[in-house]
Design a protein around this motif. Structure first.
Motif, mmCIF file in Angstrom:
data_model
loop_
_atom_site.group_PDB
_atom_site.id
_atom_site.type_symbol
_atom_site.label_atom_id
_atom_site.label_comp_id
_atom_site.label_asym_id
_atom_site.label_seq_id
_atom_site.Cartn_x
_atom_site.Cartn_y
_atom_site.Cartn_z
ATOM 1 N N SER A 101 0.774 -1.173 0.071
ATOM 2 C CA SER A 101 -0.054 0.105 -0.013
ATOM 3 C C SER A 101 0.971 1.129 -0.063
ATOM 4 O O SER A 101 2.024 1.125 0.181
ATOM 5 N N LEU A 140 0.534 -6.516 0.986
ATOM 6 C CA LEU A 140 -0.907 -6.433 0.750
ATOM 7 C C LEU A 140 -1.358 -7.744 0.813
ATOM 8 O O LEU A 140 -0.970 -8.772 0.333
ATOM 9 N N ARG A 174 -2.680 -3.877 5.846
ATOM 10 C CA ARG A 174 -1.986 -4.748 4.808
ATOM 11 C C ARG A 174 -3.215 -4.910 3.921
ATOM 12 O O ARG A 174 -3.065 -5.853 2.975
ATOM 13 N N ASP A 207 -5.719 -3.306 0.558
ATOM 14 C CA ASP A 207 -5.811 -2.212 -0.152
ATOM 15 C C ASP A 207 -7.214 -1.510 0.038
ATOM 16 O O ASP A 207 -8.089 -2.114 -0.016
#
Length: 478
Positions: A385, A415, A462, A464
């Protein structure tokens, strides 16, 4: 090399206009329509308080300032201009002197200045430049100043005055210094003849130059508004007092005598059309050949950056103004798949910000172009991210030798790629915060952002945010 006479726009309050210096070269007379009393009683070493106003009252005359700069720039050469002696900044006095420099018996005297004043190498030119203005310096404007002439000069030497011993010592290494500026300044009412000018000598920094010009303009305006007259004199800038002080009266005391230098042949310049047939390229000066070998001018480079990468003009200016930053940017672009806009943002904001915080030059950066390119590739393919990318950059800055991928793995900053797990987390968050869900259904635009934040917190940042929003909207859609 004595330099161009150009103008500086006045940044004070009372004057509204600025012109190129239209007078003659300093020391060759007073401009037409100017008057000078020739009395030295008007000048004072002690800085006087200057009364200024934001704007002239109705009916009052505005003041216009005329500023001409004579810029002395040292040529980057290994030897002196007309001597084989070496050039080293701050070398011990008289340690770099040849027989010719010292005017020893058997040689013609060289204890004088050699100049192209009467036959300058270039005349009637112009210099275009850009600068950022506005509160955030985000607006780029272009300006042009005229150049009266450019000429080569070699000083005869430098005088070192010892007041305690009442003596003057001579250093024939030549007067050193990479940059020195003399400012010729006058004020007048628009539409009236130009005023008498003063020359402020030997300014060695842009900051002192600006302060000296601003002070001298204010001093002259104050003097004239109080019934005084301006003397055609040479002044110096006292940086401790922040004012200019008189050095010597120009009127009737200058006796410059110009004679041809017998040891130097005429300097002949050619272009491709006038070059003699069969001439040895090493023995003549071909302007067209020199032009072809010149490096790309900054204005051309900036235009290419704007066209090639679609960046803002002010961003191209920053890239060129910081030594080594353009090369760093270009090296990152060669190794990353990220969009140019993203690379520009990271280089100018994050990277340059870290450099300035620690007062480092680009070449001293612990983060290489390859490392930043790898980091941007991770971000581009959504492996991390934006917030995680900043953490990785900080770690790169502190830990030399580690790659972005290693840092991501060690700190578990990647992520989440398991969409099913992420959907379960979103569902659990909605059930735990039913009121926020209700607010969202009622049309509260802040509710969705709160839910996204709660899900990201559960995933330790973690996940998006874009994917989280997509899942939440799908679950809440009727």
């Amino acid at each position: 090399m004595a330099a161009p006479v150009v103008s500086r726009l006045c940044c004070g309050r009372r004057w509204a206009l600025a012109y190129i210096n239209r007078g003659s070269r300093p020391g060759t007379g007073t401009p037409t329509g100017s008057r000078s009393s020739g009395k030295r009683g008007q000048s004072s070493v002690v800085p006087q308080p200057l009364i200024t106003a934001e704007k002239p009252r109705k009916g009052e005359h505005e003041w216009a300032a005329v500023v001409g700069l004579e810029i002395h720039a040292q040529i980057a050469s290994n030897s002196k201009l007309f001597s084989g002696s070496q050039v080293h900044f701050a070398a011990p006095p008289n340690s770099l002197v040849s027989f010719f420099d010292a005017s020893l018996p058997g040689t013609l005297p060289a204890g004088y200045q050699i100049t192209q004043h009467r036959l300058p190498i270039a005349v009637n030119g112009s210099l275009a430049y850009s600068l950022c203005v506005g509160k955030k310096r985000s607006q780029l404007i272009s300006k042009t100043v005229r150049i009266k002439q450019i000429q080569l000069e070699q000083d005869s030497g430098k005088s070192l005055h010892d007041d305690q011993q009442s003596q003057t010592l001579i250093d024939l290494n030549r007067a050193e210094g990479q940059l020195r500026v003399d400012a010729n300044i006058s004020v007048h009412h628009p539409g009236e003849p130009l005023g008498v000018r003063t020359e402020v000598k030997n300014l060695n920094s842009a900051r002192f130059l600006a302060k000296a010009i601003d002070y001298e303009i204010q001093r002259q305006i104050s003097e004239l508004e109080n019934g005084g007259e301006i003397l055609n004199e040479t002044r110096s800038f006292d940086y401790k007092l922040g004012c200019t002080v008189p050095m010597r009266d120009k009127e009737g005391k200058q006796d410059y005598r110009f004679i041809p230098e017998p040891n130097l042949p005429p300097l002949l310049l050619y272009d491709s059309a006038s070059l003699p047939a069969g001439a040895d390229p090493q023995q003549v000066i071909d302007i067209d050949r020199i032009r072809e070998r010149l490096p790309e001018l900054p204005s051309v480079t900036r235009e290419k950056l704007v066209q090639q990468y679609g960046m803002l003009p002010e961003h191209s200016l920053t890239l060129l103004n910081e030594v080594g930053l353009l090369e760093f940017f270009q090296n990152v672009m060669k190794e990353t798949r990220a969009e140019p806009k993203k690379v520009t943002s990271w280089v100018l904001n994050t990277f340059l910000g870290f450099l300035k915080q620690q007062n480092l030059a680009v070449r001293e950066s612990p983060v290489t172009p390859s490392a930043l390119a790898e980091l941007l590739n991770l971000l581009d393919r959504k492996a991390i991210s934006s917030s995680a990318a900043k953490q990785v950059f900080e770690e790169l800055w502190r830990s030399k030798g580690k790659t972005p991928a290693q840092i991501v793995s060690e700190k578990k900053l990647g992520l989440m790629q398991d969409r099913e797990t992420l959907e379960q987390l979103c569902q659990a968050t909605m059930e735990e915060h039913a009121q926020v869900v209700m607010d969202m259904k009622k049309g509260n635009p802040r509710a969705i952002n709160k839910l996204i934040g709660l899900v990201r917190k559960a995933t330790l940042s973690r996940a998006d945010p874009t994917v989280i929003k997509e899942i939440l909207e799908k679950k809440l859609s009727p």
